[in-house]
Design an enzyme around this catalytic site. Sequence first.
Site, PDB file in Angstrom:
ATOM      1  N   HIS A 179       0.828  -1.211   0.000  1.00 41.27           N
ATOM      2  CA  HIS A 179       0.000   0.000   0.000  1.00 41.27           C
ATOM      3  C   HIS A 179       0.854   1.248   0.000  1.00 41.27           C
ATOM      4  CE1 HIS A 179       0.364  -0.859   4.429  1.00 41.27           C
ATOM      5  NE2 HIS A 179       0.535   0.449   4.507  1.00 41.27           N
ATOM      6  N   GLU A 194       7.582   1.199   5.138  1.00 42.85           N
ATOM      7  CA  GLU A 194       7.058   0.180   6.040  1.00 42.85           C
ATOM      8  C   GLU A 194       7.309  -1.179   5.386  1.00 42.85           C
ATOM      9  OE1 GLU A 194       2.762   0.291   6.414  1.00 42.85           O
ATOM     10  OE2 GLU A 194       2.790  -0.908   8.252  1.00 42.85           O
ATOM     11  N   HIS A 197       3.816   7.147   3.685  1.00 48.15           N
ATOM     12  CA  HIS A 197       4.776   6.050   3.558  1.00 48.15           C
ATOM     13  C   HIS A 197       4.376   5.067   2.457  1.00 48.15           C
ATOM     14  CE1 HIS A 197       1.968   4.211   6.632  1.00 48.15           C
ATOM     15  NE2 HIS A 197       2.183   3.107   5.932  1.00 48.15           N
TER      16      HIS A 197
HETATM   17 CO    CO Z   1       1.021   1.344   6.323  1.00 48.10          CO
END
Ligand code: CO
Length: 134
Positions: free
Chosen positions: A7, A130, A79
Amino acid sequence: MIGKLNHVAIAVPNLAAAAARYRDGLGASVSAPMALPAHGVTVVFVELPNVKIELMEPLGADSPIAKFIAKNPEGGMHHLCFEVDDILAARDTLIASGARVIGDRAPRIGAHGKPVLFLHPKDFSGALVELEQA
Ligand code: CO
């Protein structure tokens, strides 16, 4: 080591308004809001055919994204999340290569119920990264 882009996360000041824009303006499928007190955010996921967009709104006074929203009142890209098969092996390889893991370096359970870690933006050309164990 690196797998799929899972994502892209966007920090937003108003989750309902941002979710409505993706749902009503773009015709996207948007999940119900989910409060994640341990992470200080409430999130929804916009489901696209190839990737998700995570919209995050600050939750609580100590939200780790409160400062980001103060600096970016309209919201902004926060992120990128990449999948890895083995998060501990990925972490150790990254640390050995000189990359910095944010916090105490221990994976936490993220929004999908899977272990996640964050890597310092200074080591990734200004982008907060991440990692999520797939
Ligand atoms: Co995230």
